[in-house]
Structure formats: C-alpha cells, structure tokens
Design a protein around this motif. Structure first.
Motif, short mmCIF file in Angstrom:
data_model
loop_
_atom_site.label_atom_id
_atom_site.label_comp_id
_atom_site.label_asym_id
_atom_site.label_seq_id
_atom_site.Cartn_x
_atom_site.Cartn_y
_atom_site.Cartn_z
N MET A 104 6.11 -0.54 -7.68
CA MET A 104 8.32 -0.20 -6.91
C MET A 104 7.66 1.11 -6.74
N ARG A 105 8.52 1.95 -5.91
CA ARG A 105 8.18 3.32 -5.84
C ARG A 105 9.59 3.95 -6.23
N ALA A 106 8.88 5.42 -7.10
CA ALA A 106 10.35 5.68 -7.62
C ALA A 106 10.93 7.02 -6.53
N GLY B 114 0.92 -1.11 0.30
CA GLY B 114 0.07 0.25 -0.22
C GLY B 114 1.18 1.31 -0.13
N LEU B 115 1.53 1.45 1.53
CA LEU B 115 1.86 2.79 1.01
C LEU B 115 3.50 2.70 2.19
N TRP B 116 3.86 1.25 2.25
CA TRP B 116 4.55 0.87 3.40
C TRP B 116 3.85 0.11 5.00
N CYS B 117 2.64 0.66 4.06
CA CYS B 117 1.67 0.07 5.64
C CYS B 117 0.99 -1.35 5.70
N ALA C 118 12.37 9.42 17.99
CA ALA C 118 12.77 7.61 16.94
C ALA C 118 11.81 7.86 15.92
N ASP C 119 11.44 7.85 14.82
CA ASP C 119 10.14 8.45 13.68
C ASP C 119 10.06 7.10 13.12
N GLU C 120 9.24 5.95 13.80
CA GLU C 120 9.29 4.12 13.39
C GLU C 120 7.72 4.34 13.06
N VAL C 121 7.38 5.59 12.00
CA VAL C 121 6.07 4.82 11.06
C VAL C 121 6.18 3.45 10.28
N ILE C 122 7.56 3.85 9.83
CA ILE C 122 7.82 2.88 8.27
C ILE C 122 8.53 2.10 9.11
N THR C 123 9.58 1.83 10.06
CA THR C 123 10.14 0.76 10.56
C THR C 123 9.22 -0.22 11.58
N GLY D 145 15.05 11.46 13.84
CA GLY D 145 15.08 11.16 12.89
C GLY D 145 14.72 10.01 12.44
N GLU D 146 14.21 9.33 11.23
CA GLU D 146 13.93 7.69 10.84
C GLU D 146 15.27 6.82 11.25
N PRO D 147 15.24 6.22 11.77
CA PRO D 147 16.12 4.65 12.02
C PRO D 147 16.63 4.34 9.85
N GLY E 239 12.60 6.58 4.80
CA GLY E 239 11.86 5.85 3.76
C GLY E 239 11.74 6.35 2.25
N ALA E 240 10.63 7.96 2.91
CA ALA E 240 10.23 8.57 1.79
C ALA E 240 11.65 9.47 0.93
N GLY E 241 12.44 9.32 2.03
CA GLY E 241 13.72 9.97 0.96
C GLY E 241 14.16 8.78 0.36
N GLY F 281 -4.23 10.02 14.74
CA GLY F 281 -4.98 9.78 13.90
C GLY F 281 -4.27 8.99 13.04
N SER F 282 -2.51 9.47 13.15
CA SER F 282 -2.04 9.61 11.56
C SER F 282 -0.34 9.29 11.72
N GLY F 283 0.21 9.31 11.47
CA GLY F 283 2.10 9.81 11.78
C GLY F 283 2.11 11.59 11.98
N SER F 284 1.90 11.63 11.61
CA SER F 284 1.75 13.54 11.11
C SER F 284 1.35 14.19 12.53
N GLU F 285 0.09 12.90 13.03
CA GLU F 285 0.36 14.08 14.25
C GLU F 285 0.37 13.88 15.17
N ALA F 286 0.87 12.09 14.93
CA ALA F 286 1.96 11.99 15.91
C ALA F 286 3.14 12.65 16.11
N ASN F 287 4.21 13.31 14.72
CA ASN F 287 5.00 14.44 14.95
C ASN F 287 4.64 15.81 15.52
N ASP F 288 3.60 16.18 15.17
CA ASP F 288 3.17 17.24 15.65
C ASP F 288 3.34 16.72 17.51
N TYR G 9 11.13 12.56 5.76
CA TYR G 9 10.03 12.67 5.80
C TYR G 9 9.13 12.71 7.29
N HIS G 10 8.64 13.37 7.85
CA HIS G 10 8.16 13.22 9.38
C HIS G 10 6.57 13.92 8.85
N GLY G 11 5.72 13.67 7.84
CA GLY G 11 4.41 13.84 7.83
C GLY G 11 3.88 15.44 7.04
C1 LIG Z 1 8.90 8.11 8.68
C2 LIG Z 1 7.34 8.53 8.21
N1 LIG Z 1 6.72 10.13 9.57
C3 LIG Z 1 5.77 9.97 9.16
C4 LIG Z 1 5.15 9.97 8.71
C5 LIG Z 1 3.16 10.45 8.15
O1 LIG Z 1 2.31 9.59 8.81
P1 LIG Z 1 0.84 9.61 8.20
O2 LIG Z 1 1.30 10.16 6.79
O3 LIG Z 1 0.22 8.83 8.56
O4 LIG Z 1 0.66 11.77 8.82
C6 LIG Z 1 5.74 9.28 7.70
C7 LIG Z 1 4.40 8.82 5.65
N2 LIG Z 1 5.09 8.65 4.82
C8 LIG Z 1 4.77 8.49 3.61
C9 LIG Z 1 3.34 9.02 3.25
C10 LIG Z 1 2.69 9.37 2.62
C11 LIG Z 1 3.80 9.76 1.12
C12 LIG Z 1 4.90 8.99 1.55
C13 LIG Z 1 5.90 7.97 0.08
O5 LIG Z 1 6.58 7.21 -0.13
O6 LIG Z 1 5.57 8.66 -0.72
C14 LIG Z 1 5.25 8.05 3.13
C15 LIG Z 1 6.85 8.49 7.40
O7 LIG Z 1 6.97 7.74 6.37
#
Ligand SMILES: Cc1ncc(COP(=O)(O)O)c(CNc2cccc(C(=O)O)c2)c1O
Length: 460
Positions: free
Chosen positions: A416-418, A55-58, A255-260, A222-224, A227-229, A115-122, A150-152
């Motif tokens: 695959m993600r580019a 899906g999106l790492w999830c 440690a931002d472990e939303v992906i790991t 930091g993300e261990p 990911g999105a980077g 409700g999300s990773g972004s809100e968790a980092n806020d 990437y933190h949201g």
């Molecule tokens: C490390 C990390 N921290 C926070 C978030 C934000 O989580 P929410 O999206 O649930 O608010 C993420 C989300 N990671 C994420 C979200 C959207 C797109 C992509 C991509 O790889 O294109 C990656 C993430 O990868």
C-alpha cells in the motif's frame, strides 16, 4: 543473480533513486524486486507480495502479459526505433494514434506522444500558450492548478504540481503557474455537506481567475482524482462547477489522466465519469500497463483546429515521441483491455465489489475514513474516532504512523502507498473478487499489527 546483500551494496554505491534519501536507503537496504506474475511480485529473498499499487499506479493488466512482450519483441526485431521528426512516421505510432482517437471521449481526433506524464504536461504548457498566441491573446499565459496536485517532476510538471516540498527544491514554480486549494472534503469541508463543499471548492477557481485577471488565464489543470496527493476524490458537484466556471471565462481545461486513464475508475477516461469536457487530456502509465515508458496528450478539437489550421510548425517534441516499440506495447495493452472487457468489469462488478469490501475496514479502530472510486481507494489512520468524519483526532505527523503501517504491509506480503497517515491502494484492474477478499484481509491484518504496535509505543 547476485545475492541480495551484494545487490544492495552495489545499488547503494551507484544508483540514485527518485524521491529518495540516498543515505537513509543505504542504512535500510533496498528491496530487490525480481519477478512479477498476475497481481503478485517476488523479491530477491523469494518473498511473495500482493502488489496493491500496480507498480506505481500503472500495471493495470498485471505482470506476465506475454502477448505484450511478444509485440515488443517483434517490433524490436523489425524497427526498434525511428523518429517522427522530418516528415517520417512509423506503423505502430500511426495505429496507436488512430486507436486513441477511437477510444478517447468525443472530440479528440489528435494525439501528441511523449515518453512520460511529466513530458506530456510540459507539452500542455507549451501547447496552451501557443494556442492563445495564435488566437491573438498572448497575454493569456497563466495556468491555474491545485495545491497537493501531482503533475510530474520536470520543471513545468513540478511547477504545475502543488507539492510544496518539490517547489522548495529548485526555485519552483516557474512563472505563470499559480495554485488554488484542493477539493479535500475531509480537510476543508467541516460544517458543509459534500455537495455544498464541491461548489465551495470550485468557487476558489473563480476567485483566483478574478484575482489574476480573466484575460490573463490560459488554462486550468487538474487530476479528476488526485492520486499522489493521497487519493482525493472530489464531491460530484465539483467538476461540473469547474467546467461551468472555465466555460464562463473561455479558459481551457486540462484533465491529467495519467493515473485515472485506461480504466482505473471504470471508464476508459475518468473525465466521462466526472462530467468534465476537457480540451486536453494527459495520459501515461496505464497506456502500456507500465511495461514500456509512454505518455502523451489527447488534443481536443478546439485546440487542434487552431494549432493545425493556423499554427504552422509547433516547435516542440522529443526524440522518443511516437517510439515504435512503446506504441506497439500500448496497442497490445489496449487490445487486452478491450478483449477482456476489463473496463466494463471494473465498472459493473469488481469496482463496486472492491468498494463494498474496502468500506468494511471503516469498523477498524484505526480507520477514520475509507473511500474509493473504481480501483483506487484510500483510508485515513486516526488516533481516536470522533462522532463524524470531521471529528476525528489525528496522530502527530512527526510520528509518521503511515510509514509504520506501510512497514507491516511489506512484512505481511502486501503493498500500500502511505501519503502521510492516509493509506492508499491502486491495484491491477484484473483482480478477481477472491483476490479482492485476500487483499482486504491482508490490509486488516496490517491494521491490527499497526494498532498493537502503536498501543505498545503508547501512541494510542
Ligand atoms: C497525475 C500525474 N501526472 C503526471 C505524472 C508524471 O508522470 P511521469 O512520472 O511518467 O513523468 C504522474 C506520475 N505519478 C507518480 C509518479 C511518481 C510517484 C508517484 C507516487 O504516488 O509516489 C506518482 C501523475 O500521477
């Protein structure tokens, strides 16, 4: 169900997609996903696609987990919602908080739900600043992050992130958030061993701390593994040195472990793998296998005891903090992870197997560098291979070769993600060895198609 063309027209007429150029998508036509089973998706044209990105790492557990649907349905029928404000709680929230305390690294007894990773980092930004206020050091306001992190996508999440394209939209970063360079060995490690580079890259944090003033720094996030980077796996020397520097100046580590988190690296949390002793851990995505939105912060004892002991009311939270249905989905997801010993399998069997099979792609003329950690991996497309990984010749980024390759992926039934010209996978953790072979063969075929195309265009 409407036919694909009708769905595409309606989508274009009404739905603004995230991180999307709406006009360009309208010209291309959106792909309508309609079903998932195991590691596969089907679109509205009946095309079967191997979901190399969970899906999106999830979707760590794959699609079609009926026991999660059942747990969600039963909770919906019982108590579909109640809030956790005003001295109330609900059974799944209590049970999940207890479960998370048990499976978290040592020293984490408390969780704050979002409700999300972004809100968790806020939440992290507000929590660390509250912590330092209560410690009588309110000037400790600044949070240090990395470029290309990437933190949201909330104001604080996007500011903590280091994506310059996001900062350019909306006047980011917000005050009090600064960035250092990322520990990308391929990009900045020329002339050094990986171990030497890890120490060098960590030293950029100490430089920034001294530049800001140690007495003004609240935390490092930091993300261990970024990911999105582009799946930036740091040298093994990096995080222990980051830890030493943060300990030296008393700086909190997030440690931002939303992906790991939840097994992707072969540990329940990657902090354990990389030797990080964080004070706060961000989670989301895999906690429910992506089936229902849920995020949060695991709060370590150093912060918890001040926030609880001295804090009084922590004036922060969300309507859906501790949502009973989301927590029920998470409880069942974690139960499956444990019952099927998925994390152990990734660590001891399928993760090493994926690494070994993925590494064979390095012999392809287009692949300059391929690396992985557990069930996250990436390879760099190069125009011409050099004698070392720092000697390759790359494509002009304007050619967007990564997107050309991604197009072949979909044609061949693979996702695959580019990220630029780096192709990444983060497949469901349930893959068998046979499915890993199938995925690697599909990737190789896409690389062959891309190579032939680039030759034909005269780009190689
Ligand atoms: C490390 C990390 N921290 C926070 C978030 C934000 O989580 P929410 O999206 O649930 O608010 C993420 C989300 N990671 C994420 C979200 C959207 C797109 C992509 C991509 O790889 O294109 C990656 C993430 O990868």
């Amino acid at each position: 169900m409407d036919d694909t063309k009708t769905m595409q027209a309606s989508d274009h007429a009404h739905y603004l997609h995230p991180f999307t150029d709406h006009k360009a998508l309208g010209e291309r036509g959106v792909r309508v996903m309609v079903r998932g089973e195991g590691i596969y998706l089907w679109d509205s044209e009946g095309k079967k696609i191997l979901d190399g990105m969970s899906g999106l790492w999830c979707v760590n557990l794959g699609y079609g987990r009926h026991s999660i649907s059942k747990a969600v349905f039963e909770q919906m029928e019982t108590l579909p919602f109640y809030n956790s404000f005003f001295n109330t709680t609900n059974v799944p929230a209590v049970k999940l908080a207890e479960k998370l305390a048990r499976i978290a690294p040592p020293g984490f007894e408390h969780v704050f739900f979002t409700g999300s990773g972004s809100e968790a980092n806020d939440t992290n930004v507000r929590m660390v600043r509250r912590y330092w206020d209560l410690k009588g050091q309110p000037q400790r306001h600044t949070i240090i992050s990395r470029f290309n992190a990437y933190h949201g996508s909330t104001m604080a999440g996007a500011s903590l992130g280091g994506m310059e394209g996001m900062h350019a939209q909306g006047g980011l970063p917000i005050p009090g958030i600064v960035h250092i360079r990322q520990p990308n060995y391929l990009e900045a490690g020329r002339g050094m061993s990986e171990d030497e580079f890890g120490i060098e890259a960590a030293s950029w944090l100490e430089e920034k701390i001294l530049d800001v003033g140690p007495e003004k720094v609240a935390a490092f996030i930091g993300e261990p593994i970024q990911g999105a980077g582009g799946v930036v796996i740091p040298p093994s020397t990096y995080w222990p040195e980051i830890q030493r520097i943060c300990d030296k100046y008393g700086i909190l580590i997030i440690a931002d472990e939303v992906i790991t988190g939840f097994g992707r690296t072969g540990q329940m949390f990657a902090s354990e793998l990389f030797g990080i002793k964080p004070d706060l851990i961000t989670f989301a995505k895999g906690v429910t296998s992506g089936y229902i939105p849920l995020g949060g912060v695991l709060v370590g004892e150093r912060v918890a005891e001040v926030l609880i002991g001295q804090g009084g009311e922590f004036a922060h939270g969300f309507t859906y903090s501790g949502h009973p249905v989301a927590c029920a989905a998470a409880l069942e997801s974690i139960r499956i992870l444990e019952e099927e010993k998925i994390v152990q399998r990734v660590r001891e069997d399928t993760g090493p197997y994926l690494a070994q099979r993925f590494a064979t792609l390095s012999d392809h003329p287009l692949v300059g560098y391929a690396n992985s950690c557990g069930f996250v991996a990436g390879l760099n497309l190069v125009r011409r291979k050099g004698p070392t990984i720092h000697g390759h010749e790359y494509f002009d980024p304007k050619l967007e070769v990564g997107m050309v390759c991604r197009g072949y992926m979909f044609n061949n039934g693979m996702i695959m993600r580019a990220v630029g010209d780096r192709m990444i996978i983060a497949p469901p953790l349930i893959m068998t060895r046979g499915q890993i072979d199938e995925m690697v063969a599909l990737i190789r075929r896409c690389l062959d198609d891309t190579y032939a195309d680039l030759k034909q265009r005269g780009w190689m």
